[in-house]
Each structure stands twice: as C-alpha cells, then as structure tokens.
Motif scaffolding. Structure first.
Motif, PDB file in Angstrom:
ATOM      1  N   PRO A  16       0.792  -1.241   0.000  1.00 20.08           N
ATOM      2  CA  PRO A  16       0.000   0.000   0.000  1.00 20.08           C
ATOM      3  C   PRO A  16       0.821   1.286   0.000  1.00 20.08           C
ATOM      4  O   PRO A  16       0.251   2.361  -0.044  1.00 20.08           O
ATOM      5  N   SER A  43      -6.174   6.228   6.046  1.00 15.00           N
ATOM      6  CA  SER A  43      -5.836   4.816   5.922  1.00 15.00           C
ATOM      7  C   SER A  43      -6.879   4.068   5.097  1.00 15.00           C
ATOM      8  O   SER A  43      -6.550   3.235   4.250  1.00 15.00           O
ATOM      9  N   ALA A  44      -8.145   4.380   5.349  1.00 16.01           N
ATOM     10  CA  ALA A  44      -9.219   3.738   4.590  1.00 16.01           C
ATOM     11  C   ALA A  44      -9.147   4.123   3.116  1.00 16.01           C
ATOM     12  O   ALA A  44      -9.332   3.276   2.227  1.00 16.01           O
ATOM     13  N   TRP A  91      -5.087  -2.251  -8.085  1.00 17.41           N
ATOM     14  CA  TRP A  91      -4.787  -3.673  -8.311  1.00 17.41           C
ATOM     15  C   TRP A  91      -5.786  -4.281  -9.288  1.00 17.41           C
ATOM     16  O   TRP A  91      -5.389  -4.947 -10.258  1.00 17.41           O
ATOM     17  N   SER A 150      -0.431   5.316  -0.372  1.00 16.28           N
ATOM     18  CA  SER A 150      -0.206   6.315   0.671  1.00 16.28           C
ATOM     19  C   SER A 150       0.488   7.540   0.098  1.00 16.28           C
ATOM     20  O   SER A 150       0.121   8.684   0.406  1.00 16.28           O
ATOM     21  N   THR A 209      -6.493   5.012   1.510  1.00 13.51           N
ATOM     22  CA  THR A 209      -5.313   4.354   0.955  1.00 13.51           C
ATOM     23  C   THR A 209      -5.629   2.920   0.563  1.00 13.51           C
ATOM     24  O   THR A 209      -5.251   2.455  -0.522  1.00 13.51           O
ATOM     25  N   ARG A 210      -6.320   2.194   1.425  1.00 11.86           N
ATOM     26  CA  ARG A 210      -6.677   0.802   1.123  1.00 11.86           C
ATOM     27  C   ARG A 210      -7.590   0.714  -0.091  1.00 11.86           C
ATOM     28  O   ARG A 210      -7.426  -0.160  -0.947  1.00 11.86           O
ATOM     29  N   ARG A 211      -8.564   1.632  -0.162  1.00  6.98           N
ATOM     30  CA  ARG A 211      -9.486   1.607  -1.309  1.00  6.98           C
ATOM     31  C   ARG A 211      -8.742   1.894  -2.609  1.00  6.98           C
ATOM     32  O   ARG A 211      -8.986   1.238  -3.634  1.00  6.98           O
ATOM     33  N   CYS A 251      -5.536   1.431  -3.228  1.00  6.91           N
ATOM     34  CA  CYS A 251      -4.665   0.285  -3.514  1.00  6.91           C
ATOM     35  C   CYS A 251      -5.452  -0.832  -4.183  1.00  6.91           C
ATOM     36  O   CYS A 251      -5.009  -1.399  -5.196  1.00  6.91           O
ATOM     37  N   ASP A 252      -6.630  -1.154  -3.655  1.00  8.24           N
ATOM     38  CA  ASP A 252      -7.456  -2.216  -4.236  1.00  8.24           C
ATOM     39  C   ASP A 252      -7.929  -1.845  -5.637  1.00  8.24           C
ATOM     40  O   ASP A 252      -7.934  -2.686  -6.549  1.00  8.24           O
TER      41      ASP A 252
END
Length: 246
Positions: A140, A216-217, A227, A144, A219-221, A223-224
């Motif tokens: 991730p 953080s949330a 991908w 970020s 960033t995760r979204r 990243c997904d």
C-alpha cells in the motif's frame, strides 16, 4: 581510480546498456506501446505496473520505452540489488532511479515529477511460471504516497516479460550465497516474446482526509482499485495474443 576516469566508465556503461535496451525493445521483444497519452504532460503522477519475469527485467524495458515516448524524465523505483551490478548501477545513477527511498517517491511527486514503481515487489517476479500474470497483492505504500501528495495513479500493464524469463524453479543454496530473495531456474538468455505495454487512464487520488483513520481507509481503497485495474488490463492484453511469440 580518479573521479574523471570513473565518470567516463560510468558513461560508457550507461551508453552500452541504453543501446542494448533499445535493441531489445525494438527488435527482439517488438514492444507495442499504447495509451501513452494517458500520462500527464506536466505535474506529478505515479505510474504503477505489474511485475513479472524471473529477473525483473521489465523495469528497465519500461523505463527505456517511457524515456523515448515522453518529453519528461521518469524516476523509476528499483531494488537496491541493481547496485551490485556495475553497468546497471551506472544506468540507474544517470537516470535518477530511486533505490533507497522508503517514501516511494513522495518527495519527487511533491515536486511535480513522474515516478514509476512495481508494488508487487519481489513477490511479483518470484512467483512460478504456472502462476504467470496472476498479480500478487500490492503493497500500500504507493497509495499512501498518492493520497499524501494528491498525485494521480496511472495503471500500467506489461505482458511478455513472463515468457521472456519464465521462472521454472529456484536454487535455495545460491539465493543464500548471494543474499537474494530467490535464485531462479530460468533460461540462460531472454526468450523473444512479444511485449505489450498498455498505459491506462489516470485514477485520481482521493482528497486528503483530516484524520489518520480516514486516510488509511482511502489508501486501502485506492490500492485495491489500482490492483483490480491493472489485473484487468493484463487479462485483456493476454487475450490479444494468439501466442506469446509473434
């Protein structure tokens, strides 16, 4: 050795690598590039690509192609392992590759530059040939950096590298001897696979939220999303080929 002499050797090594990469891209791999117009002509952007092939050769080919197609430099994030190889280390130094930057180019993005990286890391190039083009989870860190700088993420698909250097196995003793993540069993010379490099449309970075939890949330979204986008591009480009060698 004097500094001038060392600089001359570095320049000669870089020129040799540059020439070899040009020949490989044009005549051996017959690289076909599409979507280059999706890379911003100015301002920051983070180019994110899948990583494949036993030796991770795709990074240098991608960098060479981008340098020729764009009118601006690209800062490629590469493993420190390339610094063990004098000729590649000279090439990396000349082109400002990032080999020891834990922020994944955050400062360069903040300065309005282009940064390219492979968030699968060694997991991408270390997977067996039977699992080719199945992307490993993205780290991730790139997402970020995008969230913190506001830089858009440009997805990039590379098809062809898996067949160029197929990973058929590994030799643990040699990996330990040379302090490598793995030592692949592969072909002694690169195979002449046809390469397709596709640049997708930029994915905007989400607005920077005030709280750490929200960032953080986001960033995760992001990243997904990247991908899934890159995996979809890889699947689509693989279906375009009737055979890897044409």
């Amino acid at each position: 050795m004097t500094e001038t002499h060392s600089g001359s050797l570095d320049e000669a090594a870089t020129d040799l690598v540059d020439t070899a990469l040009g020949w490989l891209a044009d005549d051996y791999f017959r690289v076909e590039v599409s979507g280059i117009e999706n890379i911003p002509a100015s301002g920051p952007a983070l180019l994110v690509a899948n990583h494949s092939g036993a030796w991770g050769f795709d990074g240098f080919v991608l960098h060479k192609v981008l340098l020729r197609e764009l009118r601006r430099p690209v800062r490629l994030y590469a493993s420190e392992l390339i610094l063990r190889l004098p000729m590649l280390a000279a090439y990396a130094r000349r082109h400002g590759m990032l080999t020891d930057d834990p922020t994944l180019g955050r400062d360069q993005l903040a300065a309005g530059e282009l940064v390219a990286l492979f968030p699968e890391g060694f997991d991408g190039v270390g997977k067996p040939f039977s699992e080719r083009y199945r992307l490993r989870p993205f780290g991730p860190g790139f997402a970020s950096a995008a969230v913190l700088t506001g830089a858009p993420v440009v997805p990039v698909s590379i098809v062809g590298a898996e067949e160029t250097y197929p990973k058929l196995g590994e030799i643990g003793a040699l990996a330990r001897r040379f302090a490598l993540p793995y030592f692949p069993v592969t072909t002694p010379l690169p195979l002449p696979a046809k390469w397709l490099i596709t640049v997708g449309e930029p994915i905007p970075a989400p607005a920077r939220a005030p709280s750490f939890a929200e960032r953080s949330a986001a960033t995760r979204r992001l990243c997904d999303e990247v991908w899934f986008t890159v995996q979809g591009m890889v699947d689509r480009d693989r279906s375009r080929r009737t055979t890897p060698f044409w």
